[in-house]
Design a protein around this motif. Sequence first.
Motif, PDB file in Angstrom:
ATOM      1  N   ASN A 311     -80.734  -5.752  -5.259  1.00 41.00           N
ATOM      2  CA  ASN A 311     -81.297  -6.241  -4.025  1.00 41.00           C
ATOM      3  C   ASN A 311     -82.398  -6.586  -4.526  1.00 41.00           C
ATOM      4  N   PRO A 312     -82.715  -7.939  -4.126  1.00 40.98           N
ATOM      5  CA  PRO A 312     -84.092  -8.510  -4.179  1.00 40.98           C
ATOM      6  C   PRO A 312     -85.065  -8.096  -3.663  1.00 40.98           C
ATOM      7  N   GLY A 313     -86.337  -7.796  -4.111  1.00 44.42           N
ATOM      8  CA  GLY A 313     -87.490  -7.288  -3.417  1.00 44.42           C
ATOM      9  C   GLY A 313     -87.997  -8.598  -2.628  1.00 44.42           C
ATOM     10  N   GLN A 314     -89.011  -8.184  -2.073  1.00 43.29           N
ATOM     11  CA  GLN A 314     -90.061  -9.240  -1.213  1.00 43.29           C
ATOM     12  C   GLN A 314     -91.487  -8.698  -1.413  1.00 43.29           C
ATOM     13  N   LYS A 315     -91.672  -7.726  -0.820  1.00 42.11           N
ATOM     14  CA  LYS A 315     -93.263  -7.196  -0.850  1.00 42.11           C
ATOM     15  C   LYS A 315     -92.923  -6.033  -1.843  1.00 42.11           C
ATOM     16  N   VAL A 316     -91.803  -5.253  -1.786  1.00 43.57           N
ATOM     17  CA  VAL A 316     -91.623  -4.123  -2.719  1.00 43.57           C
ATOM     18  C   VAL A 316     -90.202  -4.294  -3.238  1.00 43.57           C
ATOM     19  N   GLU A 317     -89.783  -3.438  -4.392  1.00 42.27           N
ATOM     20  CA  GLU A 317     -88.342  -3.619  -4.711  1.00 42.27           C
ATOM     21  C   GLU A 317     -87.587  -2.526  -4.095  1.00 42.27           C
ATOM     22  N   ALA A 318     -86.917  -2.514  -3.456  1.00 43.27           N
ATOM     23  CA  ALA A 318     -85.964  -1.603  -2.910  1.00 43.27           C
ATOM     24  C   ALA A 318     -84.647  -1.730  -2.519  1.00 43.27           C
ATOM     25  N   SER A 319     -83.874  -0.620  -2.477  1.00 43.87           N
ATOM     26  CA  SER A 319     -82.265  -1.179  -2.471  1.00 43.87           C
ATOM     27  C   SER A 319     -81.784   0.100  -1.141  1.00 43.87           C
ATOM     28  N   THR A 320     -80.833  -0.206  -0.469  1.00 43.88           N
ATOM     29  CA  THR A 320     -80.083   0.535   0.675  1.00 43.88           C
ATOM     30  C   THR A 320     -79.362   1.776  -0.261  1.00 43.88           C
ATOM     31  N   LEU A 321     -79.671   2.912   0.056  1.00 45.42           N
ATOM     32  CA  LEU A 321     -78.864   4.202  -0.670  1.00 45.42           C
ATOM     33  C   LEU A 321     -77.757   4.231   0.000  1.00 45.42           C
ATOM     34  N   GLY A 322     -76.478   4.400  -1.025  1.00 53.44           N
ATOM     35  CA  GLY A 322     -75.074   4.545  -0.412  1.00 53.44           C
ATOM     36  C   GLY A 322     -74.977   5.935  -1.355  1.00 53.44           C
ATOM     37  N   GLY A 323     -73.837   6.162  -1.530  1.00 51.94           N
ATOM     38  CA  GLY A 323     -73.445   7.358  -2.238  1.00 51.94           C
ATOM     39  C   GLY A 323     -73.464   8.515  -1.535  1.00 51.94           C
ATOM     40  N   GLN A 324     -72.793   9.773  -2.197  1.00 51.88           N
ATOM     41  CA  GLN A 324     -72.543  10.781  -1.678  1.00 51.88           C
ATOM     42  C   GLN A 324     -72.470  12.171  -2.692  1.00 51.88           C
ATOM     43  N   GLY A 325     -72.815  13.157  -1.981  1.00 46.68           N
ATOM     44  CA  GLY A 325     -72.745  14.416  -2.633  1.00 46.68           C
ATOM     45  C   GLY A 325     -71.509  15.063  -2.206  1.00 46.68           C
ATOM     46  N   ILE A 326     -71.077  16.209  -3.254  1.00 44.71           N
ATOM     47  CA  ILE A 326     -69.770  16.808  -3.074  1.00 44.71           C
ATOM     48  C   ILE A 326     -70.125  18.217  -2.429  1.00 44.71           C
ATOM     49  N   SER A 327     -69.662  18.645  -1.364  1.00 40.49           N
ATOM     50  CA  SER A 327     -70.105  19.732  -0.639  1.00 40.49           C
ATOM     51  C   SER A 327     -68.741  20.803  -0.549  1.00 40.49           C
ATOM     52  N   VAL A 328     -69.082  22.141  -0.239  1.00 38.73           N
ATOM     53  CA  VAL A 328     -67.796  22.995   0.003  1.00 38.73           C
ATOM     54  C   VAL A 328     -68.066  23.408   1.460  1.00 38.73           C
ATOM     55  N   ILE A 329     -66.975  23.115   2.250  1.00 41.48           N
ATOM     56  CA  ILE A 329     -66.960  23.397   3.575  1.00 41.48           C
ATOM     57  C   ILE A 329     -66.995  24.790   4.051  1.00 41.48           C
ATOM     58  N   ALA A 330     -67.762  25.350   4.904  1.00 40.66           N
ATOM     59  CA  ALA A 330     -68.134  26.733   5.149  1.00 40.66           C
ATOM     60  C   ALA A 330     -66.824  27.292   5.934  1.00 40.66           C
ATOM     61  N   TYR A 331     -66.054  26.375   6.537  1.00 35.55           N
ATOM     62  CA  TYR A 331     -64.876  27.090   7.232  1.00 35.55           C
ATOM     63  C   TYR A 331     -63.593  27.128   6.233  1.00 35.55           C
ATOM     64  N   SER A 332     -63.778  26.889   4.974  1.00 33.34           N
ATOM     65  CA  SER A 332     -62.640  26.772   4.358  1.00 33.34           C
ATOM     66  C   SER A 332     -62.291  28.121   3.929  1.00 33.34           C
ATOM     67  N   ASP A 333     -60.904  28.462   3.789  1.00 35.65           N
ATOM     68  CA  ASP A 333     -60.494  29.791   3.403  1.00 35.65           C
ATOM     69  C   ASP A 333     -60.348  29.720   1.776  1.00 35.65           C
ATOM     70  N   LYS A 334     -60.709  28.723   1.112  1.00 29.99           N
ATOM     71  CA  LYS A 334     -60.530  28.771  -0.194  1.00 29.99           C
ATOM     72  C   LYS A 334     -61.966  28.382  -1.086  1.00 29.99           C
ATOM     73  N   LYS A 335     -62.925  29.085  -0.439  1.00 35.59           N
ATOM     74  CA  LYS A 335     -64.206  28.505  -0.905  1.00 35.59           C
ATOM     75  C   LYS A 335     -64.470  28.701  -2.594  1.00 35.59           C
ATOM     76  N   ASP A 336     -63.538  29.639  -3.080  1.00 33.54           N
ATOM     77  CA  ASP A 336     -63.727  30.266  -4.412  1.00 33.54           C
ATOM     78  C   ASP A 336     -63.295  29.320  -5.273  1.00 33.54           C
ATOM     79  N   LEU A 337     -61.942  28.547  -4.761  1.00 29.32           N
ATOM     80  CA  LEU A 337     -61.542  27.522  -5.522  1.00 29.32           C
ATOM     81  C   LEU A 337     -62.138  26.268  -5.426  1.00 29.32           C
ATOM     82  N   ALA A 338     -62.954  25.876  -4.292  1.00 29.52           N
ATOM     83  CA  ALA A 338     -63.552  24.710  -4.037  1.00 29.52           C
ATOM     84  C   ALA A 338     -64.795  24.803  -4.849  1.00 29.52           C
ATOM     85  N   LEU A 339     -65.539  25.969  -5.150  1.00 25.70           N
ATOM     86  CA  LEU A 339     -66.849  26.315  -6.138  1.00 25.70           C
ATOM     87  C   LEU A 339     -66.339  26.153  -7.406  1.00 25.70           C
ATOM     88  N   GLN A 340     -64.945  26.484  -7.641  1.00 26.17           N
ATOM     89  CA  GLN A 340     -64.650  26.320  -9.394  1.00 26.17           C
ATOM     90  C   GLN A 340     -64.415  24.723  -9.310  1.00 26.17           C
TER      91      GLN A 340
END
Lengths: 441, 344
Positions: A311-340
Amino acid sequence: MNRFFKTAVPLVLATVASGVAGKAAKAEDITLCWAAWDPANALVELSKDFTAETGVGMKFEFVPWPNFADRMLNELNSGGKLCDLMIGDSQWIGGGAENGHYVKLNEFFDKENISMDDFAPATVYAYSTWPKGEPNYYALPAMGDANGWFYRKDWFARPDLQAAFKEKYGRDLAPPKTQLELKDIAEFFQGREIDGQKRYGVAIFTERGSEGITMGATGALYAWGFKYENTPGKYDMEGAVNSPEAVEALEFYKELYKCCTPPGYTDSYMQESLDAFKSGQVAMAMNWFAFFPGLYKDEQVGGDKIGFFVNPGQKVEASTLGGQGISVIAYSDKKDLALQYIKWFAQPEVQKKWWSLGGYSCHVAVLNDPGFKDSQPFAADFLLAMDGVQDFWQEPAYAELLLSMQKRLHDYVVADQGTAKEALDKLIEDWTEVFQDEGKL
Amino acid sequence: MGKVSAKPVLFANSIPAQAPMDPEMTNSSASEAVAIGAAKRTPEVIARRVRGLSDRAIAWLFIAPTIVLLLAINVFPLIWTVYLSFTNYKANRAARGVEWVGLDNYRRVLTDSDIWHNMLVTGHFLLWTMTFQVLIGFGLAWLINKNFKGHGVWTTVILLPMMLSPAVVGNFWTFLYQPQIGLFNYIVGFFTGVDPSSFEMIGSVNLAPWAIVIVDTWMWTPYVMLICLAGLRSIPDYIYEAAEVDGAGPLRTFWSITLPMVLPFLMLAVLFRAIENFKMFDLVVELTSGGPGSVTELASINLKREAFEKWRTGLSSAFAIILFVTVFGAANIYVKALNRVKQR
């Protein structure tokens, strides 16, 4: 009767036994929820290794982007058990943490020796922490992403177009270094006939329903130095959100939309941008880096015909963030496997394979590899973009904040209502009301 | 209920095995015979249980499941919504607690210029869709009523749009409205000489409100036509014959006979369609998502955004109650007018 029992009882027992066995087999499956897009296919491929190593089956629930937030946030808010793992948008981290949807991972990381120092700091900050920057981790950085650009390299290289551009603008036709240069190039291509067809300048995000126009316009706003607050954490938006620079940037985005997009380009997001480029309508297009591997492989417009730029800068060099992290859902019955799964996914070797399959790893073992920059034609730009990414509010009330911005920006940019300053002033009013409701103002 | 249904059930087992049918049996005695037959077939276990119950009790027994279902899925949610409309409840932040805010949500809704804009957009949509659908629907019904050759086929063809899903219709009209390849733009361009890519039906602030009116009219005019056709076919021929004998011309016949006699049907169609269009959501969301900007953001679209995207449950409950009272009040007034027309 006796005969009936002799026949029926074994049958019933067999049915019950097979049911139990079926359930036992299913207990070793976990479900991962994400958006339906190219990297999701890569993750399916990658996860086969996890199943091979652990015997834990992987199911996937992929939702198209326009409905992704709606569908998944409803799932979280209702305490649903559909997902054991979720690759949720970066902006959800505040709500995920404060509303108890995501499992806090600090203890697990300590126990399994997973260090956040092994991941790019910008991605840890954006995808994992809440409150922002505090060492409270609710996700493992899974998919680095930013909004970038791609262009028709073959058209840019044509001598006739080079000459015409140089004559008009006094410089070479090359990937733009500033937002204003980008607009010049877009104007140059707008309506121009190339190979007997009418072409247009640029495909940008203008979508109204989910997050499109916000993600597109912030590319310009950040480049002009846009800030959400004067003082981080104080929610003092007056003078920051509607600063003269922000007004200028928003006016620029509207001009770019008006001058240089294809006809009917009023409600367009990722898919429309890809379609416009792949069909040869536009010379340049914005989209997430996540799509770049697929575009590069495209038979019609990929390979030598496509180029990429940050993304070209103008006054500063900056881009819009996308992307994601992977989370374990608190309501899951299989949290151990998810953590694995998370433990397995955090391994450097897995992260390297993730990148090779088309996923954007955030692991330093991948990003700091000397060969990384040359591993793909867009890899160097990806690193550059990730150096200057900025994200939307990640507050628990993110959805309200986003919808207000969608409305104000679309009203101004596409529907031609009011001025840029008025749009941003109204945005401050909306956001102030939200933060007052939240008890933060 | 009365004697017909009570007797057989109460005395099911004391009824003679076969009651011969009287050839001059009246309707009521025929029903009684049916009821007696049904009573006879009632299993003894059930018959014993209901024996001794009053007519009223049995009636309640029959309608109780429906009443319970109605209370559970209609009345209770309505009362609950009224309660929520006085609170700051957010369904996605249940742990935050609920505070009583009095009439604050109603004040916010009624003083919100954006919501008034939504109401204006909804009003525009309602007014023009009803106008076009009544005019075209009545016109088509009048033509179809002529019983020309192949009118059955044409009726089926005309009815096709209303058999489609609104989401599908909204989606494919986005392609028809596409400025570069859309059929709609091409046809307009063909007949007017205007460059098809020079105008955007769903991207233009001026044209988008008409774009949604056109699609809704295309889809639902057949419905109005169908009801008008029923009205036209209910007019007895002898009235027209009498008018002809009296020397009434076609115009006079139309104004004095056709229109007044079809009017109750027409008004009923308008009532159904107006209620539906007041709640219109799926078709417009697929078509424009409420854009450009908020030009086609109907009240129901904003309500959905407030309730299930912003999760302002309390505020959106107040908004929903206001919409409900509006449509309920207007429909009641309209029904009274309809009854007056029918009595004329």
